[in-house]
Design an enzyme around this catalytic site. Sequence first.
Site, PDB file in Angstrom:
ATOM      1  N   LYS A 111       0.706  -1.304   0.163  1.00  0.00           N
ATOM      2  CA  LYS A 111       0.128  -0.042   0.134  1.00  0.00           C
ATOM      3  C   LYS A 111       0.924   1.174  -0.002  1.00  0.00           C
ATOM      4  O   LYS A 111       0.738   2.271  -0.834  1.00  0.00           O
ATOM      5  CB  LYS A 111      -0.809  -0.021   1.208  1.00  0.00           C
ATOM      6  CG  LYS A 111      -2.193  -1.066   0.941  1.00  0.00           C
ATOM      7  CD  LYS A 111      -3.421  -0.489   1.910  1.00  0.00           C
ATOM      8  CE  LYS A 111      -4.310  -1.437   1.826  1.00  0.00           C
ATOM      9  NZ  LYS A 111      -5.722  -1.362   2.784  1.00  0.00           N
ATOM     10  N   LYS A 194     -11.083 -11.333 -10.612  1.00  0.00           N
ATOM     11  CA  LYS A 194     -12.451 -11.268  -9.757  1.00  0.00           C
ATOM     12  C   LYS A 194     -12.964  -9.892  -9.835  1.00  0.00           C
ATOM     13  O   LYS A 194     -12.181  -8.921 -10.117  1.00  0.00           O
ATOM     14  CB  LYS A 194     -11.599 -11.513  -8.173  1.00  0.00           C
ATOM     15  CG  LYS A 194     -10.935 -10.636  -7.685  1.00  0.00           C
ATOM     16  CD  LYS A 194     -10.863 -10.808  -6.061  1.00  0.00           C
ATOM     17  CE  LYS A 194     -10.598  -9.521  -5.323  1.00  0.00           C
ATOM     18  NZ  LYS A 194     -10.986  -9.475  -4.160  1.00  0.00           N
ATOM     19  N   LYS A 197     -14.204  -3.461  -6.928  1.00  0.00           N
ATOM     20  CA  LYS A 197     -14.554  -2.270  -7.193  1.00  0.00           C
ATOM     21  C   LYS A 197     -13.492  -1.520  -7.749  1.00  0.00           C
ATOM     22  O   LYS A 197     -13.778  -0.468  -8.184  1.00  0.00           O
ATOM     23  CB  LYS A 197     -15.166  -1.522  -5.968  1.00  0.00           C
ATOM     24  CG  LYS A 197     -14.082  -1.652  -4.577  1.00  0.00           C
ATOM     25  CD  LYS A 197     -14.848  -1.278  -3.440  1.00  0.00           C
ATOM     26  CE  LYS A 197     -13.817  -1.695  -2.239  1.00  0.00           C
ATOM     27  NZ  LYS A 197     -14.277  -2.770  -1.806  1.00  0.00           N
TER      28      LYS A 197
HETATM   29  P1  ATP Z   1     -11.119  -4.307  -3.881  1.00  0.00           P
HETATM   30  O1  ATP Z   1     -12.302  -4.169  -5.161  1.00  0.00           O
HETATM   31  O2  ATP Z   1     -10.669  -2.966  -3.595  1.00  0.00           O
HETATM   32  O3  ATP Z   1     -10.140  -5.368  -4.429  1.00  0.00           O
HETATM   33  P2  ATP Z   1     -12.744  -5.928  -2.893  1.00  0.00           P
HETATM   34  O4  ATP Z   1     -14.053  -5.699  -3.543  1.00  0.00           O
HETATM   35  O5  ATP Z   1     -12.199  -7.297  -3.350  1.00  0.00           O
HETATM   36  O6  ATP Z   1     -11.867  -4.930  -2.938  1.00  0.00           O
HETATM   37  P3  ATP Z   1     -12.493  -6.682  -0.096  1.00  0.00           P
HETATM   38  O7  ATP Z   1     -12.716  -5.752   0.843  1.00  0.00           O
HETATM   39  O8  ATP Z   1     -11.009  -6.982  -0.487  1.00  0.00           O
HETATM   40  O9  ATP Z   1     -13.162  -6.424  -1.461  1.00  0.00           O
HETATM   41  O10 ATP Z   1     -13.141  -8.022   0.336  1.00  0.00           O
HETATM   42  C1  ATP Z   1     -14.456  -7.866   1.163  1.00  0.00           C
HETATM   43  C2  ATP Z   1     -14.766  -9.370   1.234  1.00  0.00           C
HETATM   44  O11 ATP Z   1     -15.192  -9.780  -0.142  1.00  0.00           O
HETATM   45  C3  ATP Z   1     -13.577 -10.427   1.346  1.00  0.00           C
HETATM   46  O12 ATP Z   1     -13.836 -11.400   2.108  1.00  0.00           O
HETATM   47  C4  ATP Z   1     -13.379 -10.987  -0.015  1.00  0.00           C
HETATM   48  O13 ATP Z   1     -12.811 -12.254  -0.107  1.00  0.00           O
HETATM   49  C5  ATP Z   1     -14.712 -10.905  -0.749  1.00  0.00           C
HETATM   50  N1  ATP Z   1     -14.537 -10.682  -2.241  1.00  0.00           N
HETATM   51  C6  ATP Z   1     -14.352  -9.655  -2.796  1.00  0.00           C
HETATM   52  N2  ATP Z   1     -14.307  -9.698  -4.037  1.00  0.00           N
HETATM   53  C7  ATP Z   1     -14.856 -10.815  -4.309  1.00  0.00           C
HETATM   54  C8  ATP Z   1     -15.235 -11.703  -5.527  1.00  0.00           C
HETATM   55  N3  ATP Z   1     -14.995 -11.200  -6.680  1.00  0.00           N
HETATM   56  N4  ATP Z   1     -15.367 -12.901  -5.368  1.00  0.00           N
HETATM   57  C9  ATP Z   1     -15.813 -13.534  -4.154  1.00  0.00           C
HETATM   58  N5  ATP Z   1     -15.427 -12.691  -3.104  1.00  0.00           N
HETATM   59  C10 ATP Z   1     -14.874 -11.669  -2.969  1.00  0.00           C
END
Ligand code: ATP
Length: 328
Positions: A111, A194, A197
């Site tokens: 980060k 994956k 956001k």
């Molecule tokens: P970013 O978009 O910034 O990478 P994120 O949307 O992945 O963030 P996090 O805050 O990292 O969100 O994750 C919150 C939860 O959602 C975690 O338990 C993560 O494993 C799950 N998660 C996030 N994206 C996915 C996905 N595409 N499929 C399944 N689980 C997900």
Amino acid sequence: MTRVLSCIQPTGDVHLGNYLGALRNWVAGQHEKDVYHGIVDLHALTVTTQPNVVGEATLSLAAMLFAIGLDPNVATIFVQSHVPEHSQLGWVMECTVSFGELSRMTQFKEKSARREADFVSAGLFTYPALQAADIVLYDADEVPVGDDQRQHIEITRDIAIRFNSRFGDTFVVPAAVTPTAGARVMDLQAPTSKMSKSSDTDSGCVYMLDDPKAIEKKFKRAVTDSEAVVAYDLKEKPGVSNLLDILSAASGTPVATLADQYSQYGPLKSDAASAVISMLEPIQARYHELMDDQAELARLLAVGADRAREQASATLSRAYRAIGLLSN
Ligand code: ATP
Ligand code: LTN
């Protein structure tokens, strides 16, 4: 009963990946174990520079957590800053972890490198100490986290063990557990990454608050392949497999059954969109109801804060007593 704690930062809008991959399991899990879920707004401060943003995101995330079915009478849902013991024990944790240990945290290294010329707060560096406080305050036995957070649970264990050996047995040493596998939702535009956001465009990411038209459009434009054969094959057909996974997660029908039911991509896409729209409809309705009734939302959060504080203040007192701080 096993005590489980998992927290979420109020940054960005919740999407289908968060829901199907993680949050839906929180809802199921609340009836199996004694669960605590914090909206960790103080963690979000590590990268916040604008007024009001964190508060609004906290409110919206709280409404979403209740809307998906977390029951404040069953699970303890609280906002971190409503429980001042987090900051108080956070300082104690900072004094129980070394500069060297914090310097080895991969998330900090990544980060801070990514922020380059940006402001790198000291909070970003000491963040794992606050996270350790989040966990030990509730005597949590288990912390379900993804791989990216495992190092933070390891350091929490090291801190708890060090404190216990310095000052006497005070904290429960938590274990990182692999969360119940939820669906892995891929980006509709780039199905080998994956859904996230932070991806380049919004068109591959379905947000929990997207309206039906937007959802239909995103599914209609979903990237598939040129084979025109519906089959589940993550390697060769990631786009189609993702649509089958989403439709399965939203409808409850097994993937194998679905794969046999479709021969064309068009109907698969529109049925996946419809299933997601129907799944989200009651959630969105409840979300808006709560957002329109801020008094009720505040009441629900107060229920959580009261329960959380009861536990957290007992643990903080125990820690202060163990250290032998002069009582007042
Ligand atoms: P970013 O978009 O910034 O990478 P994120 O949307 O992945 O963030 P996090 O805050 O990292 O969100 O994750 C919150 C939860 O959602 C975690 O338990 C993560 O494993 C799950 N998660 C996030 N994206 C996915 C996905 N595409 N499929 C399944 N689980 C997900
Ligand atoms: N660092 C975590 C959020 C988090 C957390 C916690 C998770 C803060 N405190 C306690 C589990 C337990 C993240 O960035 N996802």
